[in-house]
Design an enzyme around this catalytic site. Structure first.
Site, PDB file in Angstrom:
ATOM      1  N   CYS A 100       0.847  -1.178   0.187  1.00 48.53           N
ATOM      2  CA  CYS A 100       0.002  -0.169   0.140  1.00 48.53           C
ATOM      3  C   CYS A 100       0.858   1.364   0.073  1.00 48.53           C
ATOM      4  CB  CYS A 100      -1.009   0.248   1.327  1.00 48.53           C
ATOM      5  SG  CYS A 100      -2.082   1.124   1.268  1.00 48.53           S
ATOM      6  N   CYS A 116      -7.824   5.029  -7.538  1.00 46.73           N
ATOM      7  CA  CYS A 116      -7.239   6.009  -6.294  1.00 46.73           C
ATOM      8  C   CYS A 116      -7.358   7.610  -6.546  1.00 46.73           C
ATOM      9  CB  CYS A 116      -5.801   5.693  -6.263  1.00 46.73           C
ATOM     10  SG  CYS A 116      -4.920   6.220  -4.603  1.00 46.73           S
TER      11      CYS A 116
END
Length: 428
Positions: A159, A355
């Site tokens: 991440c 995102c």
């Protein structure tokens, strides 16, 4: 009447509970088990250390929300999942039986894999809102006596977005305080290049993020393996494209935030039941989000096993973004409802990556359909609108959670904000 249990109450678990309850209504019981009384909006954690958000701004008490939806809520930690006997052993030694189990725990943060890493060591974290609150205290002290900052993600991390966000949010805060000139900044990452993001890059994320770092005079080290962390000093080995040691770095810092690698949580990764999890403790699922060995167990979110996108010099995991998790939730709810109706699972998650990365006073957005190459759509863009869109999405998501509303949050809002609904509809 079947008992459907959801283990975990985060970005995956709470929408899972809402959608599952809507699918089965009063015909079956839906229960959520969580070790925390609150839902946390994790994407906003990087805003907590500079006090752009307070921790309580990102928390929602779950018991009243679940009660309103007719969902049983048990606030207890799970000690171990027992798939052989279809039950969960809780930390108080009680057990809870299930007919269907949906594992939505999120990950365990593997700070222990690197000496000195994490809030119990010498670096900060924004993986959990409580960690971000601790980072805020450290940042307060830093502002009184500024010096070098090191931000990044260690080997095995999956991440990377929050690391870039935190770096640039701090850079913006330092400029706002007129002390940026006193703070050398370095970004250290296991990615093979800036903007890889565990996805092999998306559109021009390499160029966009490299440009952003150059523009802010931030140095970087890629293919970086963190060996150990001591007070005020990070020991880094930079490797070449074959993974061989290339150069040693000793980076001084007054403040540092390094994202850890993830594993499955203890209640799942230590289960003595072959076929449930992989070597790192992530739940193994098929294309329907169902475990192949224990077919009454499903899993959604960061806790599922997904292989890396590609081979890299250092271990780099594939991220599980909110849009992707949302599609897992919907597929799982429909598949369990089908099983209860005597049908075979047929719904598959789309596993697309979307995102919004806030970079302080601007931002970078990217879309990958599907997340794993080759892709039908690869798109990225930058601008202040991304920063504003993320703020808007936080408010929207939190409002829906408080009301117990289940809907495709990312699908309905972010695609509109990004102006790419046309892309999705035409399949370009």
């Amino acid at each position: 009447m079947a008992r459907i249990v959801i283990l975990g109450a985060g970005i995956g678990g709470v929408p899972m509970a809402f959608e599952m309850k809507e699918m089965v209504d009063k015909k079956h019981d839906v229960t959520v088990i969580s070790d925390t009384p609150t839902f946390h909006f994790v994407p906003s954690n990087p805003w907590v250390p500079p006090k752009w958000r307070k921790p309580e701004d990102l928390k929602i008490e779950l018991a009243p929300v679940m009660k309103k939806k007719g969902i049983e809520f048990i606030q207890k930690a799970a000690a171990k999942v027992d798939p052989i006997n279809n039950q969960i052993q809780l930390a108080d030694n009680s057990t809870f039986a299930y007919d269907f189990l949906i594992i939505a725990t999120g990950p365990r943060l593997a700070f222990d894999e690197i000496p000195g890493l994490g809030p119990n060591g010498y670096t900060s974290s924004v993986c959990h809102v409580d960690h971000a609150a601790i980072a805020a205290e450290d940042l307060d002290k830093f502002m009184q006596n500024p010096g070098p900052i090191v931000v990044g993600a260690v080997q095995g991390a999956s991440c990377f977005g929050p690391a870039y966000e935190y770096l640039m949010i701090l850079e913006t805060e330092l400029r706002n305080r007129k002390i940026r000139d006193k703070v050398p900044m370095t970004f250290v990452t296991s990615e093979p290049y800036i903007g890889h993001l565990g996805l092999g890059g998306v559109g021009d994320t390499k160029g966009l993020l490299e440009s952003a770092l150059r523009d802010k005079t931030i140095k970087w080290i890629t293919n970086a393996k963190i060996d150990k962390i001591e007070p005020g000093l990070i020991f880094v080995t930079e490797v070449d494209e074959d993974g061989n040691d290339k150069k040693k770095h000793e980076l001084p810092f007054k403040h540092s935030m390094m994202l850890p690698a993830f594993t499955g949580v203890d209640a799942v990764r230590h289960v003595n039941a072959e076929g449930l999890v992989n070597a790192r403790g992530f739940v193994l699922v098929d294309e329907y989000q169902r475990n192949k060995t224990f077919k009454n167990i499903y899993s959604v979110g960061v806790c599922i096993a997904i292989p890396p996108i590609e081979k890299t010099p250092l271990p780099v995991g594939a991220p599980k973004t909110g849009y992707m998790i949302e599609s897992m939730v919907t597929a799982t709810a429909h598949n369990i409802a089908d099983e209860l109706a005597g049908k075979e699972p047929a719904h598959k998650a789309t596993w697309n990556a979307l995102c919004l990365a806030d970079l302080g006073d601007t931002g970078v957005a990217f879309l990958a359909i599907p997340q794993i190459p080759p892709r039908n759509t690869t798109w990225s863009a930058e601008g202040k609108w991304v920063h504003l869109a993320k703020i808007g999405f936080e408010k929207y998501f939190m409002r829906k959670i408080r009301k117990g509303i289940s809907e495709p949050y990312y699908e309905k809002l972010i695609l509109k904000l990004l102006g790419v609904t046309r892309i999705k509809e035409k399949g370009e």
